[in-house]
Enzyme design. Structure first.
Site, mmCIF file in Angstrom:
data_model
loop_
_atom_site.group_PDB
_atom_site.id
_atom_site.type_symbol
_atom_site.label_atom_id
_atom_site.label_comp_id
_atom_site.label_asym_id
_atom_site.label_seq_id
_atom_site.Cartn_x
_atom_site.Cartn_y
_atom_site.Cartn_z
ATOM 1 N N VAL A 62 -16.388 -0.450 3.616
ATOM 2 C CA VAL A 62 -16.209 -0.368 2.151
ATOM 3 C C VAL A 62 -16.884 -1.516 1.412
ATOM 4 C CG1 VAL A 62 -14.085 1.009 2.219
ATOM 5 C CG2 VAL A 62 -13.928 -1.503 2.177
ATOM 6 N N TYR A 156 -5.364 -13.590 -0.786
ATOM 7 C CA TYR A 156 -4.847 -12.213 -0.735
ATOM 8 C C TYR A 156 -4.151 -11.843 -2.049
ATOM 9 C CZ TYR A 156 -2.171 -8.168 0.850
ATOM 10 O OH TYR A 156 -1.641 -6.914 0.973
ATOM 11 N N LYS A 160 -5.167 -8.869 -4.749
ATOM 12 C CA LYS A 160 -4.316 -7.726 -5.106
ATOM 13 C C LYS A 160 -4.036 -7.686 -6.616
ATOM 14 C CE LYS A 160 -4.209 -5.843 -1.117
ATOM 15 N NZ LYS A 160 -4.848 -4.540 -0.901
HETATM 16 N N1 LIG Z 1 1.380 -4.128 5.713
HETATM 17 C C1 LIG Z 1 1.856 -4.741 4.643
HETATM 18 O O1 LIG Z 1 2.850 -5.491 4.709
HETATM 19 C C2 LIG Z 1 1.217 -4.515 3.299
HETATM 20 C C3 LIG Z 1 1.952 -4.845 2.141
HETATM 21 C C4 LIG Z 1 1.364 -4.638 0.896
HETATM 22 C C5 LIG Z 1 0.098 -4.105 0.798
HETATM 23 N N2 LIG Z 1 -0.583 -3.795 1.936
HETATM 24 C C6 LIG Z 1 -1.930 -3.244 1.773
HETATM 25 O O2 LIG Z 1 -1.968 -1.945 2.349
HETATM 26 C C7 LIG Z 1 -3.264 -1.691 2.851
HETATM 27 C C8 LIG Z 1 -3.162 -1.309 4.323
HETATM 28 O O3 LIG Z 1 -2.540 -2.377 5.012
HETATM 29 P P1 LIG Z 1 -2.147 -2.278 6.550
HETATM 30 O O4 LIG Z 1 -1.028 -3.187 6.787
HETATM 31 O O5 LIG Z 1 -2.045 -0.833 6.910
HETATM 32 O O6 LIG Z 1 -3.474 -2.937 7.194
HETATM 33 P P2 LIG Z 1 -4.150 -2.756 8.639
HETATM 34 O O7 LIG Z 1 -4.955 -3.997 8.856
HETATM 35 O O8 LIG Z 1 -3.172 -2.388 9.687
HETATM 36 O O9 LIG Z 1 -5.135 -1.530 8.416
HETATM 37 C C9 LIG Z 1 -6.254 -1.679 7.570
HETATM 38 C C10 LIG Z 1 -7.298 -0.632 7.927
HETATM 39 O O10 LIG Z 1 -8.432 -0.909 7.081
HETATM 40 C C11 LIG Z 1 -9.609 -0.883 7.893
HETATM 41 N N3 LIG Z 1 -10.636 -1.751 7.293
HETATM 42 C C12 LIG Z 1 -10.651 -3.098 7.206
HETATM 43 N N4 LIG Z 1 -11.798 -3.516 6.658
HETATM 44 C C13 LIG Z 1 -12.534 -2.409 6.366
HETATM 45 C C14 LIG Z 1 -13.797 -2.190 5.780
HETATM 46 N N5 LIG Z 1 -14.583 -3.196 5.403
HETATM 47 N N6 LIG Z 1 -14.220 -0.908 5.641
HETATM 48 C C15 LIG Z 1 -13.449 0.125 6.036
HETATM 49 N N7 LIG Z 1 -12.245 -0.021 6.619
HETATM 50 C C16 LIG Z 1 -11.783 -1.277 6.781
HETATM 51 C C17 LIG Z 1 -9.156 -1.400 9.255
HETATM 52 O O11 LIG Z 1 -10.070 -1.029 10.277
HETATM 53 C C18 LIG Z 1 -7.788 -0.751 9.376
HETATM 54 O O12 LIG Z 1 -7.852 0.530 9.950
HETATM 55 C C19 LIG Z 1 -4.083 -2.958 2.621
HETATM 56 O O13 LIG Z 1 -4.810 -2.831 1.416
HETATM 57 C C20 LIG Z 1 -3.013 -4.026 2.489
HETATM 58 O O14 LIG Z 1 -3.442 -5.129 1.768
HETATM 59 C C21 LIG Z 1 -0.058 -3.982 3.188
#
Ligand SMILES: NC(=O)c1ccc[n+]([C@@H]2O[C@H](COP(=O)([O-])OP(=O)(O)OC[C@H]3O[C@@H](n4cnc5c(N)ncnc54)[C@H](O)[C@@H]3O)[C@@H](O)[C@H]2O)c1
Length: 253
Positions: A62, A156, A160
């Site tokens: 992305v 981070y 966000k």
């Molecule tokens: N897990 C949490 O506690 C939490 C809380 C709030 C928000 N979020 C947000 O939710 C979203 C998902 O988080 P998660 O915990 O599932 O993360 P994760 O790291 O488990 O999964 C992220 C996915 O994004 C993919 N990714 C990373 N960089 C990429 C790139 N350049 N191009 C395409 N794909 C890419 C990774 O390969 C992975 O499959 C994120 O935006 C994160 O910031 C997560």
């Protein structure tokens, strides 16, 4: 009839964790899914197909404009159009907690590149297709950390906050073209990978954050799916620029 029958959705970062839950949830409501991830998405694709859904994967970075353009082109080539973009890919779980004075510029730029530029480039590639069809749903993923603030994750949290501003402006700019843009703000969510990497301190922090919620339990990816399906479906066609906080009532927003 399912709520998303006939719709086509791209889920960035849909190979695992929260993105995989979104992909499976949208597919269960009838949407055809394109998982756009750097990583292989075989497991998630398999689950969707086994449940009778339609899905494909497009290897996507992305942060790269032509990769995002290819992501959309392949979705349209396979399924004929694009209705929904879930811009979920983000850096989080592998980020080290560091104070504002410890974060180095390379790390800062990497976080901004994926978490902010990546959302913009995904939307930039998706919007022309949506404008053409005078209909579209853009769903971005922020975090309650952008609202609450917190120590140890300045890059981070800033990224966000930017996602919220970016999405609100997309909502204003493309509302006249029939596109809704909304934000899901999850609280700390336990994923397989976050669980496997968690230190004792992080596990204690998770217990404390569960206690700070109105609903006193850990948050899981499936807790976020209802909000995503709602924002992807015609039920929310008069909602735009909004932030849906899904955190078990830790923030009363
Ligand atoms: N897990 C949490 O506690 C939490 C809380 C709030 C928000 N979020 C947000 O939710 C979203 C998902 O988080 P998660 O915990 O599932 O993360 P994760 O790291 O488990 O999964 C992220 C996915 O994004 C993919 N990714 C990373 N960089 C990429 C790139 N350049 N191009 C395409 N794909 C890419 C990774 O390969 C992975 O499959 C994120 O935006 C994160 O910031 C997560």
């Amino acid at each position: 009839m399912a709520r998303l029958d006939g719709r086509v959705a791209i889920v960035t970062g849909g190979a695992r964790s929260i993105g995989a839950a979104f992909a499976k949830g949208l597919a269960a409501e009838g949407a055809k899914i394109v998982i756009a991830d750097l990583d292989a998405a075989e497991e998630t694709l398999g689950i969707i197909k086994q449940a009778g859904g339609e899905a494909m994967a497009v290897k996507t970075d992305v942060t790269n404009e032509s990769s995002c353009e290819e992501m959309v082109a392949k979705a349209v080539e396979a399924y004929g159009k694009l209705d929904i973009l879930v811009a979920n890919a983000g850096l989080w779980v592998h980020l080290e907690r560091q104070s504002a004075t410890e974060i180095d510029v390379d790390t800062w730029e990497k976080v901004m590149s994926v978490n902010v530029k990546g959302v913009w480039l995904s939307a930039k590639a998706a919007i022309p297709e949506m404008v053409k069809n005078e209909y579209g749903k853009i769903i971005t993923v922020a975090s309650t950390r952008a609202m609450k603030g917190g120590a140890g994750m300045l890059h981070y949290d800033t990224s966000k906050g930017a996602v919220i501003g970016l999405t609100r402006s997309l909502a204003r700019e493309y509302g006249p073209s029939g596109i809704c843009a909304n934000i899901i703000a999850p609280g700390a969510t336990d994923t397989e990978i976050s669980q496997s990497l968690a230190t004792d301190t992080q596990k204690e922090r998770r217990v404390a954050s569960a206690q700070a919620r109105a609903i006193k339990r850990a948050e899981e990816p499936d807790d976020l799916v209802g909000a995503c399906v709602h924002l992807a479906s015609p039920e929310s066609d008069f909602m735009s620029g909004q932030t849906l906080v899904v955190d078990g009532g830790a923030i009363v927003w």
